[in-house]
Scaffold this motif. Structure first.
Motif, PDB file in Angstrom:
ATOM      1  N   GLN A 119      -9.764   5.264 -44.157  1.00 52.81           N
ATOM      2  CA  GLN A 119     -10.956   4.484 -43.849  1.00 52.81           C
ATOM      3  C   GLN A 119     -11.155   3.281 -44.762  1.00 52.81           C
ATOM      4  OE1 GLN A 119     -14.304   7.176 -43.718  1.00 52.81           O
ATOM      5  NE2 GLN A 119     -13.760   7.962 -41.689  1.00 52.81           N
ATOM      6  N   SER A 168      -7.021   7.002 -40.078  1.00 52.16           N
ATOM      7  CA  SER A 168      -7.890   6.527 -39.005  1.00 52.16           C
ATOM      8  C   SER A 168      -7.391   5.232 -38.370  1.00 52.16           C
ATOM      9  CB  SER A 168      -9.311   6.302 -39.544  1.00 52.16           C
ATOM     10  OG  SER A 168      -9.309   5.357 -40.601  1.00 52.16           O
ATOM     11  N   TYR A 226      -6.675   2.726 -33.614  1.00 54.50           N
ATOM     12  CA  TYR A 226      -7.704   3.044 -34.595  1.00 54.50           C
ATOM     13  C   TYR A 226      -8.714   4.027 -33.991  1.00 54.50           C
ATOM     14  CZ  TYR A 226     -10.818  -0.263 -32.180  1.00 54.50           C
ATOM     15  OH  TYR A 226     -11.588  -0.909 -31.243  1.00 54.50           O
ATOM     16  N   LEU A 227      -9.309   4.810 -34.868  1.00 55.70           N
ATOM     17  CA  LEU A 227     -10.257   5.837 -34.455  1.00 55.70           C
ATOM     18  C   LEU A 227     -11.676   5.303 -34.600  1.00 55.70           C
ATOM     19  CD1 LEU A 227     -10.434   8.808 -33.541  1.00 55.70           C
ATOM     20  CD2 LEU A 227     -10.575   9.448 -35.965  1.00 55.70           C
ATOM     21  N   TRP A 232      -9.714   7.363 -29.874  1.00 47.85           N
ATOM     22  CA  TRP A 232      -8.624   6.496 -30.294  1.00 47.85           C
ATOM     23  C   TRP A 232      -8.578   5.279 -29.374  1.00 47.85           C
ATOM     24  CZ3 TRP A 232      -6.007   6.460 -34.679  1.00 47.85           C
ATOM     25  CH2 TRP A 232      -5.992   7.623 -35.450  1.00 47.85           C
TER      26      TRP A 232
END
Length: 258
Positions: A119, A168, A226-227, A232
């Protein structure tokens, strides 16, 4: 720590790289040694039976540049900057990311690399940088095939069931090998694309064809996964930087000792 000497001390070539351990780098990795990596077999990665002892392997040569090749037909094309939902976290299992390109100058030898970021936007440790010399992530969730698969020059298989919860974002970058040495840049590249497919069926989920080829760029971020809010997503980036592989390592937090 990855040790990659600057270009002023001599150009690096991919016939030289230090040994890497699956979980962490052993000693420093020099740019002048960025290619004779002795890889350990990752768990549950195809062609690496778990029962085989993880002994150092002979130095592997970097993939060689390939002449012009036809592009696959791209479906579900995204525009630069566009984002698309790929799947719900915990439900999405596997993806294949394929990339291809052609060049106007045969000296443009291009490679795919992937950076698995937390993150903070940085790699958790140096071995979360996946490239031709370190072809799998520590959790065996990302596996790079530098020889490609089918119509793609290079591919990265992603197993979300193995992906560390700390990751992430995964950024996919194309870099011109020895660009500083030979004064190469992305204005000499064409037909660069990234596409996401289902590994079993090879059905395309989405794709992005690069539209801007800059003369002041030697590494191009084509796209990223990316989350966001437990989903996703894929982002078609299409922007680059005037940094080589060592510069990208520093950008994403891979520790470098010049």
């Amino acid at each position: 720590m990855i040790c990659i000497p600057m270009k002023s001390s001599g150009s690096y070539d991919r016939t030289t790289i230090l040994s890497l351990n699956q979980r962490k780098l052993q000693g420093s990795l020099r740019r002048a040694e960025l290619d004779s990596v002795h890889l350990s077999a990752p768990p549950n990665v195809p062609n690496h039976p778990a029962s085989v002892p993880r002994l150092p392997q002979p130095a592997i040569s970097r993939p060689q540049a390939v002449s012009c090749r036809p592009m696959p037909k791209l479906h579900n094309l995204l525009q630069k900057g566009q984002k698309m939902n790929i799947g719900i976290a915990g439900q999405l299992q596997r993806l294949r990311v394929g990339m291809g390109w052609n060049t106007a100058d045969p000296r443009c030898d291009i490679d795919l690399s992937a950076y698995l970021l937390d993150q903070s936007g940085r790699v958790p440790a140096d071995d979360w940088f996946v490239f031709y010399g370190q072809t799998h992530s520590p959790d065996a969730s990302v596996y790079l095939n530098a020889n490609g698969s089918g119509e793609d020059r290079e591919t990265a298989d992603i197993d979300f069931t193995k992906l560390s919860p700390s990751i992430s974002r995964i950024v996919f970058v194309l870099t011109i090998h020895e660009a500083f040495t030979y004064n190469l840049n992305f204005s000499m590249v064409k037909d660069a694309y990234i596409r996401l497919t289902e590994p079993a069926s090879n059905k395309e989920i989405c794709s992005f064809l690069l539209t801007d080829y800059y003369a002041n760029v030697i590494s191009m971020m084509l796209g990223e996964l990316y989350l966001y809010n437990h989903t996703w997503k894929f982002h078609a980036i299409g922007n680059g930087v005037a940094k080589d592989l060592a510069g990208l390592c520093g950008l994403y937090g891979v520790e470098i000792n010049n």
